[in-house]
Design a protein around this motif. Structure first.
Motif, PDB file in Angstrom:
ATOM      1  N   UNK A 106      -0.044  52.096  18.105  1.00  0.00           N
ATOM      2  CA  UNK A 106      -0.875  52.925  18.972  1.00  0.00           C
ATOM      3  C   UNK A 106      -2.296  52.383  18.923  1.00  0.00           C
ATOM      4  N   UNK A 107      -3.040  52.583  19.975  1.00  0.00           N
ATOM      5  CA  UNK A 107      -4.419  52.138  20.005  1.00  0.00           C
ATOM      6  C   UNK A 107      -5.251  52.832  18.931  1.00  0.00           C
ATOM      7  N   UNK A 108      -6.132  52.078  18.301  1.00  0.00           N
ATOM      8  CA  UNK A 108      -6.974  52.604  17.234  1.00  0.00           C
ATOM      9  C   UNK A 108      -8.442  52.414  17.599  1.00  0.00           C
ATOM     10  N   UNK A 109      -9.288  53.391  17.300  1.00  0.00           N
ATOM     11  CA  UNK A 109     -10.726  53.179  17.494  1.00  0.00           C
ATOM     12  C   UNK A 109     -11.244  52.272  16.378  1.00  0.00           C
ATOM     13  N   UNK A 110     -11.660  51.085  16.732  1.00  0.00           N
ATOM     14  CA  UNK A 110     -12.064  50.103  15.724  1.00  0.00           C
ATOM     15  C   UNK A 110     -13.296  50.563  14.953  1.00  0.00           C
ATOM     16  N   UNK A 111     -14.184  51.311  15.585  1.00  0.00           N
ATOM     17  CA  UNK A 111     -15.379  51.780  14.890  1.00  0.00           C
ATOM     18  C   UNK A 111     -15.032  52.720  13.747  1.00  0.00           C
ATOM     19  N   UNK A 112     -13.879  53.353  13.803  1.00  0.00           N
ATOM     20  CA  UNK A 112     -13.437  54.233  12.723  1.00  0.00           C
ATOM     21  C   UNK A 112     -13.300  53.472  11.412  1.00  0.00           C
ATOM     22  N   UNK A 113     -13.002  52.189  11.482  1.00  0.00           N
ATOM     23  CA  UNK A 113     -12.829  51.358  10.291  1.00  0.00           C
ATOM     24  C   UNK A 113     -14.042  50.450  10.055  1.00  0.00           C
ATOM     25  N   UNK A 114     -14.650  49.954  11.108  1.00  0.00           N
ATOM     26  CA  UNK A 114     -15.734  48.978  10.971  1.00  0.00           C
ATOM     27  C   UNK A 114     -17.027  49.586  10.438  1.00  0.00           C
ATOM     28  N   UNK A 115     -17.420  50.732  10.964  1.00  0.00           N
ATOM     29  CA  UNK A 115     -18.685  51.335  10.548  1.00  0.00           C
ATOM     30  C   UNK A 115     -18.657  51.770   9.083  1.00  0.00           C
TER      31      UNK A 115
END
Length: 132
Positions: A106-115
């Motif tokens: 499923x699509x993931x919000x990358x900012x959830x992990x990067x920030x």
């Protein structure tokens, strides 16, 4: 084909919408996402390669923190611990995003992990050095 046109006469080309240009346009398309091919080996995906999308916001927002860390080091210190550690943390967050994407499909919000990866890393480095 008339099915490729929206109500306002805009032509849809995959994920990019091409708007009819004014008189002085050079027909350039500016991407707002980076398409990363998924590495799924299946007979069903031979013809239509599935893609994951990475938005420019996912690159720019953590990139501003990394650039700020580099600027801070150039101005106040002679080391590059903040810059290197935040860059490694960004890469680790991007790898984690891809792993979660592959596991959940499923699509993931990358900012959830990067920030959090970049912020926590720079905060821990500052705390250890005594600048926090």
């Amino acid at each position: 084909r008339s099915s490729d046109l929206s109500e306002s006469g805009e032509k849809a080309d995959g994920n990019v919408v091409v708007v009819p240009a004014e008189h002085s346009s050079s027909q350039e398309k500016l991407p707002v996402v980076i398409r990363v091919p998924r590495l799924e080996y299946s007979a069903l995906t031979l013809c239509g390669m599935p893609f994951s999308l990475l938005g420019f916001g996912d690159i720019i927002v953590p990139g501003l923190l990394i650039a700020y860390c580099r600027r801070f080091e150039v101005r106040f210190t002679s080391s590059c611990i903040y810059y290197v550690s935040c860059t490694v943390a960004y890469a680790a967050g991007l790898v984690l995003t891809c792993v979660v994407l592959a596991l959940t499909r499923m699509g993931q919000p990358a900012l959830l992990y990067l920030v959090p990866f970049t912020l926590v890393t720079s905060s821990i480095i500052a705390w250890q050095i005594g600048r926090a």
